[in-house]
Enzyme design. Structure first.
Site, PDB file in Angstrom:
ATOM      1  N   ASP A  52      41.503  27.953 -55.564  1.00 26.69           N
ATOM      2  CA  ASP A  52      41.355  27.605 -56.940  1.00 26.69           C
ATOM      3  C   ASP A  52      42.494  27.793 -57.515  1.00 26.69           C
ATOM      4  O   ASP A  52      43.770  28.451 -57.070  1.00 26.69           O
ATOM      5  CB  ASP A  52      40.401  28.323 -57.572  1.00 26.69           C
ATOM      6  CG  ASP A  52      39.501  27.462 -58.759  1.00 26.69           C
ATOM      7  OD1 ASP A  52      40.231  26.736 -59.361  1.00 26.69           O
ATOM      8  OD2 ASP A  52      38.533  27.778 -58.851  1.00 26.69           O
ATOM      9  N   GLU A  97      43.527  22.353 -57.731  1.00 26.21           N
ATOM     10  CA  GLU A  97      44.541  22.508 -58.792  1.00 26.21           C
ATOM     11  C   GLU A  97      44.102  21.934 -59.774  1.00 26.21           C
ATOM     12  O   GLU A  97      45.115  21.835 -60.904  1.00 26.21           O
ATOM     13  CB  GLU A  97      45.780  22.455 -57.930  1.00 26.21           C
ATOM     14  CG  GLU A  97      46.953  22.493 -58.759  1.00 26.21           C
ATOM     15  CD  GLU A  97      47.302  20.953 -59.251  1.00 26.21           C
ATOM     16  OE1 GLU A  97      48.157  20.931 -60.209  1.00 26.21           O
ATOM     17  OE2 GLU A  97      46.544  20.134 -58.948  1.00 26.21           O
ATOM     18  N   TRP A  98      43.088  20.900 -59.911  1.00 23.16           N
ATOM     19  CA  TRP A  98      42.555  20.307 -60.986  1.00 23.16           C
ATOM     20  C   TRP A  98      43.468  19.062 -61.453  1.00 23.16           C
ATOM     21  O   TRP A  98      43.440  18.634 -62.460  1.00 23.16           O
ATOM     22  CB  TRP A  98      42.389  21.169 -62.336  1.00 23.16           C
ATOM     23  CG  TRP A  98      41.686  22.500 -61.791  1.00 23.16           C
ATOM     24  CD1 TRP A  98      40.514  22.515 -61.172  1.00 23.16           C
ATOM     25  CD2 TRP A  98      42.205  23.637 -62.572  1.00 23.16           C
ATOM     26  NE1 TRP A  98      40.254  24.086 -61.209  1.00 23.16           N
ATOM     27  CE2 TRP A  98      41.180  24.904 -61.894  1.00 23.16           C
ATOM     28  CE3 TRP A  98      42.997  24.048 -63.156  1.00 23.16           C
ATOM     29  CZ2 TRP A  98      41.281  26.038 -62.366  1.00 23.16           C
ATOM     30  CZ3 TRP A  98      43.274  25.616 -63.516  1.00 23.16           C
ATOM     31  CH2 TRP A  98      42.325  26.432 -63.199  1.00 23.16           C
ATOM     32  N   GLY A  99      44.317  18.749 -60.408  1.00 21.52           N
ATOM     33  CA  GLY A  99      45.130  17.642 -60.830  1.00 21.52           C
ATOM     34  C   GLY A  99      46.310  17.875 -61.751  1.00 21.52           C
ATOM     35  O   GLY A  99      47.118  16.834 -62.278  1.00 21.52           O
ATOM     36  N   ASN A 138      49.370  19.425 -61.562  1.00 16.60           N
ATOM     37  CA  ASN A 138      50.559  18.886 -61.079  1.00 16.60           C
ATOM     38  C   ASN A 138      50.599  17.855 -60.061  1.00 16.60           C
ATOM     39  O   ASN A 138      51.467  17.700 -59.250  1.00 16.60           O
ATOM     40  CB  ASN A 138      51.031  20.262 -60.349  1.00 16.60           C
ATOM     41  CG  ASN A 138      51.206  21.250 -61.229  1.00 16.60           C
ATOM     42  OD1 ASN A 138      52.165  21.534 -61.984  1.00 16.60           O
ATOM     43  ND2 ASN A 138      50.318  22.125 -61.250  1.00 16.60           N
ATOM     44  N   ASP A 195      36.794  20.416 -64.092  1.00 23.71           N
ATOM     45  CA  ASP A 195      35.360  20.457 -63.261  1.00 23.71           C
ATOM     46  C   ASP A 195      34.296  19.323 -63.752  1.00 23.71           C
ATOM     47  O   ASP A 195      34.303  19.095 -64.941  1.00 23.71           O
ATOM     48  CB  ASP A 195      34.521  21.944 -63.584  1.00 23.71           C
ATOM     49  CG  ASP A 195      35.383  22.948 -62.979  1.00 23.71           C
ATOM     50  OD1 ASP A 195      36.516  22.609 -62.339  1.00 23.71           O
ATOM     51  OD2 ASP A 195      34.792  23.987 -62.839  1.00 23.71           O
TER      52      ASP A 195
END
Ligand code: GLA
Length: 393
Positions: free
Chosen positions: A150, A183-185, A187, A205
């Site tokens: 995460d 990394e939730w997009g 970067n 999420d």
């Protein structure tokens, strides 16, 4: 003297590049399994839940259709010992992680765990920052097969180097572990992570309560909004490196059957990882039927590894295509309206890529061959539902 410098430089370069790779030949199709977060979050997760979920995955026929990984998400870890090794939360996992991993393996399944690239996990448990090699060594010793990693509490960290560091640590530890970057997009990992991870989250999420659209506090999204965020990312996915629009919310908070079917179908079309997040022990029969639909799973797991893309956009009605092996293709009519919608299927005018000649059409949710693409027809797609066809030559 010069030769000593040369020798030292060679040593340094080889030491720094020897582990600079991920494990190849893993996740050649999108990973399938179950993850604890969507139902149990931090409070509810413990070793009994994990064991029972492994049992249920087998008993409910999910293992038979390809679900494989049982992943503990956040909250299994509580501190570090004086040597920097991670300490397991003994209240939740009194038998320890190794015993649990052995149990999962004894069922013929694979075992996954969670950590974070920063100082703390999102639930404020210890993160891996500064302990990457120790953590990777521990995971390998325990028999971990999958790591979700995460991105909380990473202020000032560079995403590329943080994820590469853990990739290298895993590689050095020597046990093949699927590396699931979370990394939730932020970067754009799809642009640089093909040689770093086996899958990467593309978004924040999914709303674990199964919301259809909109968001909660700007960070929990309805699944249909997540679909929109995948448009254009198809070129970055392929065997061993997948876009991950997050876990499935099928079965969470009584998601209506039509929405569950549409959600599952769109994840299949997107070649998304199929990580169930519901309580498998007491899921409804319809949720079980959706999660174990072999025709849809075959679309998701197709060896060509192409992510589906949108070919028609009429606002609240869309058509998606996913190329499959042997020239087959999946076509998904997705009705986003809250009312039934009629759609004229006109095969030559749907922008289907590489469409040539006539195909046999199978309606996958009806499990029925309905004709060939020589014939156009009008079809009604129910509210917030899909019709999925497999076209075969
Ligand atoms: C983040 C991740 C979630 C989950 C939680 C755990 O929000 O994106 O998928 O792992 O952390 O704390």
């Amino acid at each position: 003297m010069k030769s000593i410098y040369f020798f030292l430089t060679v040593c340094f370069l080889s030491a720094s590049t020897i582990y600079a790779q991920k494990f190849e030949n893993l996740a050649l199709t999108p990973p399938m399994g179950w993850n604890s977060w969507n139902t149990f979050e931090c409070e509810g997760v413990n070793e009994t839940v994990i064991r029972e979920m492994a049992d249920a995955l087998v008993e409910k026929g999910m293992k038979d259709v390809g679900y494989e990984y049982i992943v503990i998400d956040d909250c299994w870890q509580i501190g570090r010992d004086e040597n920097g090794y991670i300490i397991v939360d003994k209240e939740k996992f009194p038998s320890g992680i190794k015993v649990l991993a052995d149990y999962v393996h004894s069922k013929g399944l694979k075992f996954g765990i969670y950590s974070d690239a920063g100082t703390m996990t999102c639930a404020r448990r210890p993160g891996s920052k500064g302990f990457e090699y120790k953590d990777a060594e521990t995971y390998a010793k325990w028999g971990v097969d999958y790591l979700k990693y995460d991105w909380c509490f990473t202020e000032g960290q560079d995403a590329k180097s943080s994820y590469k560091l853990m990739r290298d640590a895993l590689y050095k530890a020597g046990r093949p572990i699927v590396f699931s970057m979370c990394e939730w997009g932020e970067n754009k990992p799809w642009e640089w992570a093909e040689n770093v991870g086996h899958l990467w989250r593309t978004t924040l999420d999914i709303d674990m309560n199964g919301r259809y659209d909109g968001n909660v506090n700007g960070n929990l999204f309805g699944w249909s909004d997540l679909v929109d965020m995948q448009v254009g990312l198809e070129k970055y996915a392929g065997p061993g490196h997948w876009n991950d629009p997050d876990m499935l919310a099928v079965g969470n908070n009584d998601m209506p059957i039509n929405e569950a079917r549409a959600h599952f179908s769109m994840w299949a079309m997107l070649a998304a990882p199929l990580m169930a997040g519901n309580d498998l022990r007491n899921m409804s029969f319809s949720d079980q039927e959706i999660l174990t639909n072999e025709e849809l799973i075959a679309i998701n797991q197709d060896a060509l590894g192409k992510q589906g893309f949108k070919i028609v956009d009429l606002g609240n009605f869309e058509v998606w295509q996913k190329p499959l092996s042997n020239g087959d293709m999946a076509i998904c009519l997705f009705n986003r309206e809250i009312k039934n919608t009629k759609y004229q299927v006109n095969w030559s005018q749907m922008n289907i890529k590489d469409f040539s000649g006539a195909y046999t059409i199978k309606n996958l949710w009806q499990n029925k061959v309905i004709g060939t693409t020589d014939t156009n027809f009008l079809i009604e797609v129910p509210a917030r539902d899909v019709v999925v066809f497999r076209l075969t030559k």
